[in-house]
Scaffold this motif. Structure first.
Motif, PDB file in Angstrom:
ATOM      1  N   CYS A   7      29.019  10.252 106.773  1.00  0.00           N
ATOM      2  CA  CYS A   7      28.544   8.998 106.188  1.00  0.00           C
ATOM      3  C   CYS A   7      27.525   9.250 105.082  1.00  0.00           C
ATOM      4  O   CYS A   7      26.477   9.855 105.308  1.00  0.00           O
ATOM      5  N   ASN A   8      27.856   8.754 103.882  1.00  0.00           N
ATOM      6  CA  ASN A   8      26.906   8.830 102.764  1.00  0.00           C
ATOM      7  C   ASN A   8      26.275   7.462 102.498  1.00  0.00           C
ATOM      8  O   ASN A   8      25.688   7.240 101.452  1.00  0.00           O
ATOM      9  N   GLY A   9      26.434   6.539 103.446  1.00  0.00           N
ATOM     10  CA  GLY A   9      25.860   5.198 103.317  1.00  0.00           C
ATOM     11  C   GLY A   9      26.881   4.129 102.999  1.00  0.00           C
ATOM     12  O   GLY A   9      26.563   2.944 103.006  1.00  0.00           O
ATOM     13  N   SER A  10      28.123   4.559 102.707  1.00  0.00           N
ATOM     14  CA  SER A  10      29.177   3.577 102.434  1.00  0.00           C
ATOM     15  C   SER A  10      30.542   4.232 102.614  1.00  0.00           C
ATOM     16  O   SER A  10      30.657   5.456 102.664  1.00  0.00           O
ATOM     17  N   TYR A  11      31.552   3.361 102.703  1.00  0.00           N
ATOM     18  CA  TYR A  11      32.938   3.809 102.773  1.00  0.00           C
ATOM     19  C   TYR A  11      33.718   2.962 101.784  1.00  0.00           C
ATOM     20  O   TYR A  11      33.613   1.739 101.791  1.00  0.00           O
ATOM     21  N   GLN A  12      34.488   3.629 100.927  1.00  0.00           N
ATOM     22  CA  GLN A  12      35.252   2.904  99.920  1.00  0.00           C
ATOM     23  C   GLN A  12      36.734   3.220 100.080  1.00  0.00           C
ATOM     24  O   GLN A  12      37.123   4.357 100.300  1.00  0.00           O
ATOM     25  N   ASN A  13      37.530   2.155  99.972  1.00  0.00           N
ATOM     26  CA  ASN A  13      38.979   2.289  99.971  1.00  0.00           C
ATOM     27  C   ASN A  13      39.486   1.333  98.914  1.00  0.00           C
ATOM     28  O   ASN A  13      39.311   0.119  99.050  1.00  0.00           O
ATOM     29  N   GLY A  14      40.066   1.871  97.855  1.00  0.00           N
ATOM     30  CA  GLY A  14      40.483   1.024  96.738  1.00  0.00           C
ATOM     31  C   GLY A  14      39.262   0.400  96.074  1.00  0.00           C
ATOM     32  O   GLY A  14      38.277   1.083  95.814  1.00  0.00           O
ATOM     33  N   ASP A  15      39.312  -0.904  95.854  1.00  0.00           N
ATOM     34  CA  ASP A  15      38.204  -1.610  95.199  1.00  0.00           C
ATOM     35  C   ASP A  15      37.178  -2.158  96.186  1.00  0.00           C
ATOM     36  O   ASP A  15      36.240  -2.840  95.796  1.00  0.00           O
ATOM     37  N   TYR A  16      37.357  -1.887  97.469  1.00  0.00           N
ATOM     38  CA  TYR A  16      36.498  -2.489  98.479  1.00  0.00           C
ATOM     39  C   TYR A  16      35.587  -1.441  99.095  1.00  0.00           C
ATOM     40  O   TYR A  16      36.015  -0.339  99.432  1.00  0.00           O
ATOM     41  N   THR A  17      34.318  -1.788  99.256  1.00  0.00           N
ATOM     42  CA  THR A  17      33.323  -0.874  99.813  1.00  0.00           C
ATOM     43  C   THR A  17      32.606  -1.544 100.979  1.00  0.00           C
ATOM     44  O   THR A  17      32.197  -2.693 100.882  1.00  0.00           O
ATOM     45  N   ILE A  18      32.456  -0.823 102.060  1.00  0.00           N
ATOM     46  CA  ILE A  18      31.644  -1.242 103.206  1.00  0.00           C
ATOM     47  C   ILE A  18      30.393  -0.382 103.185  1.00  0.00           C
ATOM     48  O   ILE A  18      30.475   0.845 103.104  1.00  0.00           O
ATOM     49  N   LYS A  19      29.228  -1.031 103.260  1.00  0.00           N
ATOM     50  CA  LYS A  19      27.960  -0.297 103.236  1.00  0.00           C
ATOM     51  C   LYS A  19      27.294  -0.343 104.602  1.00  0.00           C
ATOM     52  O   LYS A  19      27.408  -1.322 105.332  1.00  0.00           O
ATOM     53  N   SER A  54      43.369  -3.334 102.812  1.00  0.00           N
ATOM     54  CA  SER A  54      42.308  -2.489 103.351  1.00  0.00           C
ATOM     55  C   SER A  54      40.988  -3.246 103.491  1.00  0.00           C
ATOM     56  O   SER A  54      40.232  -2.991 104.424  1.00  0.00           O
ATOM     57  N   SER A  55      40.701  -4.191 102.602  1.00  0.00           N
ATOM     58  CA  SER A  55      39.433  -4.922 102.713  1.00  0.00           C
ATOM     59  C   SER A  55      39.369  -5.699 104.022  1.00  0.00           C
ATOM     60  O   SER A  55      38.337  -5.704 104.698  1.00  0.00           O
ATOM     61  N   ALA A  56      40.463  -6.350 104.426  1.00  0.00           N
ATOM     62  CA  ALA A  56      40.481  -7.099 105.686  1.00  0.00           C
ATOM     63  C   ALA A  56      40.391  -6.162 106.882  1.00  0.00           C
ATOM     64  O   ALA A  56      39.701  -6.455 107.866  1.00  0.00           O
TER      65      ALA A  56
END
Length: 180
Positions: free
Chosen positions: A88-100, A168-170
Motif C-alpha cells: 500500500c502506497n496510500g491508494s489503489y488505482q485501476n483505470g481512471d478510478y482511485t481508492i485512497k 472496476s470503480s463499482a
C-alpha cells in the motif's frame, strides 16, 4: 451519528448526531429575507434541519463490509489466502478510478490480518478486483443482503447490487463498503 440500542427489543439507550444545532436558533428561520429562497425551498431546508439523521438516514456499511470482502476472498482461495500481500502506497488505482486510504496513509506491505487491523482501503480495493462477483453476491445474499431481516423489529432492507457488468470503480467501492 451514533445509536446505542438493545438488539433484543429495539429499546434506544442513547443517540447523538454531530454536528448538532440549537433548536432555539434554526438558521432557516433566520435566513435573509432578501434572498430568492421561495417558501417551498425554505420548508425543505427546515424539514432537513428537524430530521434526526441517526434514525432517518441510511448509510453505506463502510469498513464493516470489508469482513465480507475478505471472507469471499478466503472462500475462493482456501489454500493460498494467507499468501496475499499488497504493498500500500496510500491508494489503489485501476483505470481512471482511485481508492485512497484514510488521509492517504501508506501502510506498506499488508497481508490480510494487517490490512484488516489498518482498515487499508487500497488493500481491499485490490482484493475486490480478484473476486468472482457472482460468488461475492451469493455470499452477501447468505448474509441476508437483498432480503428482509428475520425479526419483528422494523429495519431497512440492505442491498448488494454489484454485478459482472459493473466496472472496476463499482467493484472497488463495494469492496471497501462504499458501493451501492
Amino acid at each position: 451519528s451514533i445509536l446505542i440500542m438493545n438488539p433484543q427489543n429495539g429499546e434506544i439507550y442513547a443517540m447523538a448526531n454531530v454536528p448538532e444545532f440549537n433548536l432555539n436558533e434554526p438558521f432557516v428561520l433566520n435566513y435573509d429575507a432578501g434572498t430568492d429562497m421561495d417558501a417551498a425551498k425554505k420548508q425543505e431546508l427546515l424539514n432537513q434541519m428537524w430530521r434526526n439523521p441517526c434514525i432517518n438516514d441510511t448509510y453505506e456499511p463502510g469498513s464493516t463490509f470489508k469482513m465480507l470482502t475478505v471472507l469471499e476472498y478466503m472462500k475462493e482461495n482456501p489454500n493460498t489466502w494467507q499468501d496475499y500481500v499488497y504493498n500500500c502506497n496510500g491508494s489503489y488505482q485501476n483505470g481512471d478510478y482511485t481508492i485512497k486510504c484514510y488521509h492517504g496513509t501508506a501502510h506498506g506491505a499488508q497481508n490480510l490480518i494487517q490490512a484488516f487491523a489498518n482498515s487499508c482501503n487500497a488493500f481491499y480495493a485490490s482484493l475486490g478486483m480478484e473476486l468472482d462477483i457472482d460468488q461475492f453476491g451469493q455470499l452477501c445474499n447468505k448474509m441476508l443482503f437483498n432480503t428482509s431481516l428475520p425479526t419483528d423489529l422494523q429495519a431497512s432492507k440492505s442491498s448488494f447490487v454489484l454485478g459482472k457488468s459493473d466496472g472496476s470503480s463499482a467493484i472497488m467501492a463495494t469492496s471497501i463498503g462504499q458501493g451501492q
